[in-house]
Design an enzyme around this catalytic site. Structure first.
Site, mmCIF file in Angstrom:
data_model
loop_
_atom_site.group_PDB
_atom_site.id
_atom_site.type_symbol
_atom_site.label_atom_id
_atom_site.label_comp_id
_atom_site.label_asym_id
_atom_site.label_seq_id
_atom_site.Cartn_x
_atom_site.Cartn_y
_atom_site.Cartn_z
ATOM 1 N N ASP A 8 0.889 -1.163 0.000
ATOM 2 C CA ASP A 8 0.000 0.000 0.000
ATOM 3 C C ASP A 8 0.928 1.214 0.000
ATOM 4 O OD1 ASP A 8 -2.263 1.690 0.285
ATOM 5 O OD2 ASP A 8 -1.915 1.780 2.437
ATOM 6 N N GLU A 69 -1.220 -1.394 -4.833
ATOM 7 C CA GLU A 69 -2.423 -0.614 -5.092
ATOM 8 C C GLU A 69 -2.125 0.477 -6.118
ATOM 9 O OE1 GLU A 69 -5.553 2.242 -2.693
ATOM 10 O OE2 GLU A 69 -4.566 0.630 -1.594
ATOM 11 N N ASP A 141 -2.359 1.018 7.428
ATOM 12 C CA ASP A 141 -1.561 0.873 6.201
ATOM 13 C C ASP A 141 -1.116 -0.573 5.992
ATOM 14 O OD1 ASP A 141 -1.374 3.713 5.266
ATOM 15 O OD2 ASP A 141 -0.466 3.964 7.245
#
Length: 175
Positions: A8, A69, A141
Site C-alpha cells: 500500500d 495498489e 496501512d
C-alpha cells in the site's frame, strides 16, 4: 504454495503485508510500515527509503508474487504525483528482483476482501484480521497492504483456473 508481497504505497508511510497461500488457506507471514519521515521533505530520500525497504522485504521473505495498489487521482495532483513516485520505487524494487507486478484499484481490493468496493478502512482491517486469523487488528496501512496481497491471491487463483480451462478447451479442439 505462493508467497505474496502486497504494498500500500505512500510517500510518508508505505504499508506492506506478506502472506502465504496454500490451497485455499492463507498464512500470515508479516506486515508493517516503511516510514520515510527521517528523510524530511527530501522526496528523493523518501523514494530511496521505500526502494531499500521493499528490497529488504523481498530478500527476507522471498515472495513469488508482488501486488500493489494503483494511484487514486483525487483532488490533489501534487499528492497523486508523489504517491505515483512511491509506487514506482516499490515496483522497481520488485522488478529488479524478477517479480511480476500486479496492480489493483482500491475498489477492486475492497471488493475482494470485504465484498463491497465502498468499504471503509475499519471494515478492511476487520476482514483482514478475520481472513488471516490474526489476534488483533493490524495498523491501517499494513492492513491495506495485506488486503492487496489477499486480493492478488484471489485474482491469481481465478486467472489460473481460467487458463487451465482455456488450455483444456484448446486441447479438446486439437484432437
Amino acid at each position: 504454495m505462493s508467497i505474496i508481497l502486497g504494498i500500500d504505497p505512500g510517500s510518508r508511510i508505505t504499508g506492506y503485508g506478506i502472506i502465504e497461500k496454500k490451497g485455499r488457506a492463507f498464512n500470515y507471514l508479516g506486515s508493517g510500515c516503511i516510514k520515510t519521515l527521517a528523510a524530511g521533505d527530501d522526496q528523493s530520500g523518501r523514494l530511496q527509503i521505500i526502494f531499500s525497504g521493499v528490497s529488504e522485504l523481498i530478500i527476507q521473505y522471498k515472495p513469488d508474487l508482488f501486488a500493489i495498489e494503483q494511484v487514486f487521482m483525487g483532488l490533489n495532483p501534487s499528492g497523486a504525483l508523489k504517491l505515483g513516485q512511491a509506487r514506482g520505487a516499490a515496483m522497481v524494487a520488485a522488478t529488479n528482483n524478477n517479480l511480476p507486478v500486479a496492480e489493483y484499484s482500491a475498489r477492486q481490493i475492497k471488493q475482494s476482501v470485504v465484498g463491497t468496493g465502498a468499504a471503509d478502512k475499519t471494515q478492511v482491517q476487520h476482514m483482514v484480521a478475520s481472513i488471516l486469523k490474526l489476534p488483533g487488528t493490524p495498523q491501517a496501512d499494513a492492513a491495506d497492504a495485506l488486503a492487496v496481497a489477499i486480493c492478488h491471491a484471489h485474482s491469481y487463483d481465478s486467472l489460473a483456473k481460467m487458463a487451465g480451462q482455456a488450455s483444456k478447451t484448446v486441447r479438446g479442439r486439437l484432437r
